[in-house]
Design a protein around this motif. Structure first.
Motif, short mmCIF file in Angstrom:
data_model
loop_
_atom_site.label_atom_id
_atom_site.label_comp_id
_atom_site.label_asym_id
_atom_site.label_seq_id
_atom_site.Cartn_x
_atom_site.Cartn_y
_atom_site.Cartn_z
N THR A 130 0.80 -1.22 0.00
CA THR A 130 0.00 0.00 0.00
C THR A 130 0.84 1.28 0.00
OG1 THR A 130 -0.22 -0.02 2.42
CG2 THR A 130 -1.95 -1.13 1.14
N ALA A 131 2.11 1.18 0.32
CA ALA A 131 2.97 2.37 0.24
C ALA A 131 3.01 2.90 -1.19
CB ALA A 131 4.39 2.04 0.73
N ILE A 338 -3.84 5.70 3.66
CA ILE A 338 -4.17 4.75 2.59
C ILE A 338 -5.59 4.99 2.10
CG2 ILE A 338 -4.33 2.32 1.95
CD1 ILE A 338 -2.40 1.70 4.29
N VAL A 339 -6.52 5.19 3.05
CA VAL A 339 -7.91 5.49 2.69
C VAL A 339 -7.97 6.77 1.86
CG1 VAL A 339 -10.14 6.23 3.63
CG2 VAL A 339 -8.95 4.25 4.60
N GLU A 340 -7.25 7.79 2.29
CA GLU A 340 -7.23 9.05 1.55
C GLU A 340 -6.66 8.85 0.15
OE1 GLU A 340 -6.53 11.96 5.46
OE2 GLU A 340 -5.05 11.91 3.84
N ALA A 341 -5.60 8.07 0.05
CA ALA A 341 -4.95 7.85 -1.25
C ALA A 341 -5.88 7.14 -2.22
CB ALA A 341 -3.67 7.03 -1.06
N MET A 342 -6.55 6.09 -1.74
CA MET A 342 -7.44 5.35 -2.63
C MET A 342 -8.63 6.20 -3.06
SD MET A 342 -5.91 2.60 -3.27
CE MET A 342 -7.22 1.90 -4.29
N ALA A 343 -9.14 7.03 -2.15
CA ALA A 343 -10.23 7.95 -2.51
C ALA A 343 -9.75 8.93 -3.57
CB ALA A 343 -10.72 8.70 -1.27
N ALA A 344 -8.52 9.42 -3.42
CA ALA A 344 -7.96 10.37 -4.39
C ALA A 344 -7.80 9.74 -5.76
CB ALA A 344 -6.62 10.90 -3.88
N LEU A 345 -7.37 8.48 -5.79
CA LEU A 345 -7.21 7.79 -7.08
C LEU A 345 -8.54 7.64 -7.80
CD1 LEU A 345 -4.63 5.08 -5.98
CD2 LEU A 345 -4.19 7.02 -7.48
N VAL A 346 -9.59 7.32 -7.03
CA VAL A 346 -10.92 7.21 -7.63
C VAL A 346 -11.36 8.54 -8.20
CG1 VAL A 346 -13.37 6.80 -7.13
CG2 VAL A 346 -11.63 5.28 -6.16
#
Length: 359
Positions: A130-131, A338-346
Motif C-alpha cells: 500500500t505504500a 491509505i484510505v485518503e490515497a485510494m479515494a484520491a485515485l478514484v
C-alpha cells in the motif's frame, strides 16, 4: 494477477514485502501537474512503519525515487514510475510459517489459487504494497487540490471506543496531532491506551476510519455500473484488512422513513442547487451532487497475533502457528493515509472521465 486500477488515471503497483523494492507506475496523469516531492514524501511518512509503540517496529524510511514522467517539477504526461526500496526485511522471522497457513491470512487462498506463495511477510498480499498506492494517491491529491477538492480521513472508532461526534462537529486539522489520528485528543488517548494494552496481550483490534471529501462538483460518476459510490467501495474494499464500507446514512438509514431520509433540494445563494440534509453522502444515482461526500471503512483486527493458534500446513497436517515478527496491533493509524490515497485515485480518474463525457 491484476495489479492495475483505474480507467484513465491508472496505477500499476509492483513488488513484494521482502523483495528489493515496491513501486508504482502511473499512466494517464495529465502533463503540467506540480510534482511536489516533499508532499508525496510527507504522505509516505504518515503511512510508514515505526511511528510509535502502537505500530509495527519495522524500520523503513520509505524514501521514494522517481524514475520517469517528471521534468523540472512538472509531470510530462508520460508514465510516471516511482520506486520505494525495502531496507529492513527480516525474512528469517517467517521461516517457521513457510509451509503453515496462518489463520485469517491470505496464505491458504493464495496457495489454492497460484500453487506457490512468497511466505516472507505475505509477499504480494502484504500491506507493505500500500505504500506504492499512497505515493500515487499523493499525486492524485495534488491534482485534485488544483480543483479545490480536499480529502480528510480520521480514526473514528477503535474496538468499542467510538468518537461520538459527526465530522462537521470536529476540527479535522487536528487529526495528525496524535499517534492514533483521531481529531479528538481525549478520545485519541483512550484509543491509544486501549491499543497499547491490546499489544501487551499479544492480541490485535480493529475499528473504523471515516473519510470526508469536500469540493467535488455535481456530475462525477456513472449511472449504471461505474457508480461513484461503487468505485469508492471497490477501492476501499481493496485495502488490506477492510471488512466493510458504507457511505452517507449507510446501514443506519434503514431505520428512517423515506420522508425522513430524503434530501430536499433548495437553491443556494451561490446560485447552485444544494440539499437541506445529506443522508445521500454527496452521491445520488451513482453521481456526485456537489455536497460533501463522506463514508466509513471498517477494518478487522490484524490477523497476525503474538499467540499460538491451531491451523494446518500445506500437507494437510495439524500444526500450531506461533506469531513472530513485527506487526501492528491495530492497523488504523497507518491506514488513514491509505484510505485518503485510494479515494484520491478514484476521484482523479472520475475527474478525467467527467471531462471526456462533455459533448
Amino acid at each position: 494477477m491484476s495489479s492495475t486500477y483505474g480507467t484513465i488515471f491508472k496505477i500499476s503497483t509492483f513488488g513484494e514485502s521482502h523483495g528489493k523494492a515496491i513501486g508504482v507506475v502511473i499512466d494517464g496523469c495529465p502533463s503540467g501537474v506540480d510534482f511536489d516531492e516533499a508532499y508525496i514524501q510527507h504522505e509516505l511518512d504518515r503511512r510508514k512503519p515505526g511511528q510509535s509503540r502502537i505500530t509495527t517496529q519495522r524500520k523503513e524510511a520509505d524514501e521514494f525515487q522517481v524514475l520517469s514522467g517528471v521534468f523540472e517539477g512538472k509531470t510530462t504526461g508520460t508514465p510516471i514510475a516511482m520506486v520505494i526500496p525495502n531496507e529492513d526485511q527480516r525474512s528469517k522471522d517467517y521461516g517457521h510459517i513457510a509451509h503453515q497457513f496462518r489463520p485469517s491470512h491470505a496464505d491458504y487462498t493464495y496457495t489454492a489459487k497460484y500453487g506457490v506463495r512468497d511466505y516472507r511477510g505475505g509477499g504480494r498480499s502484504s500491506a507493505r504494497e500500500t505504500a506504492a498506492r499512497v505515493a500515487a494517491g499523493a499525486l492524485a491529491k495534488i491534482m485534485l487540490s488544483s480543483q479545490q477538492i480536499t480529502i480528510q480521513a480520521y480514526v473514528s472508532q477503535v474496538g468499542k471506543i467510538r468518537l461520538g461526534k459527526e465530522y462537521w462537529e470536529l476540527d479535522l486539522s487536528k487529526t495528525d496531532d496524535n499517534a492514533v489520528r483521531c481529531p479528538d485528543a481525549t478520545v485519541a488517548q483512550q484509543m491509544f491506551d486501549f491499543i497499547d494494552e491490546t499489544r501487551k496481550k499479544g492480541d490485535s483490534i480493529g475499528g473504523i476510519i471515516t473519510c470526508v471529501i469536500k469540493g467535488v462538483p455535481a456530475g462525477w460518476g456513472e449511472p449504471v455500473f461505474d457508480k461513484l459510490h461503487a468505485e469508492l467501495g471497490k477501492a476501499m474494499l481493496g485495502i488490506n484488512a477492510v471488512k466493510g464500507f458504507e457511505y452517507g446514512s449507510g446501514f443506519d438509514g434503514v431505520e428512517l422513513y423515506g420522508s425522513q431520509h430524503n434530501d430536499e433540494f433548495y437553491m443556494g445563494e451561490d446560485g447552485k442547487v444544494h440539499t437541506k440534509t445529506n443522508h445521500s453522502g454527496g452521491i445520488q444515482g451513482g453521481i456526485s451532487n456537489g455536497e460533501d461526500i463522506y463514508f466509513r471503512v471498517a477494518f478487522k483486527p490484524v490477523a497476525t497475533i503474538m499467540q499460538d493458534q491451531e491451523s494446518v500446513d500445506d500437507a494437510g497436517e495439524k500444526v500450531t502457528v506461533s506469531g513472530k515478527g513485527r506487526h501492528d496491533p491495530c492497523v488504523l493509524p497507518r491506514a488513514v493515509p491509505i484510505v485518503e490515497a485510494m479515494a484520491a485515485l478514484v476521484l482523479a480518474d472520475f475527474s478525467l472521465r467527467a471531462k471526456n463525457n462533455k459533448i
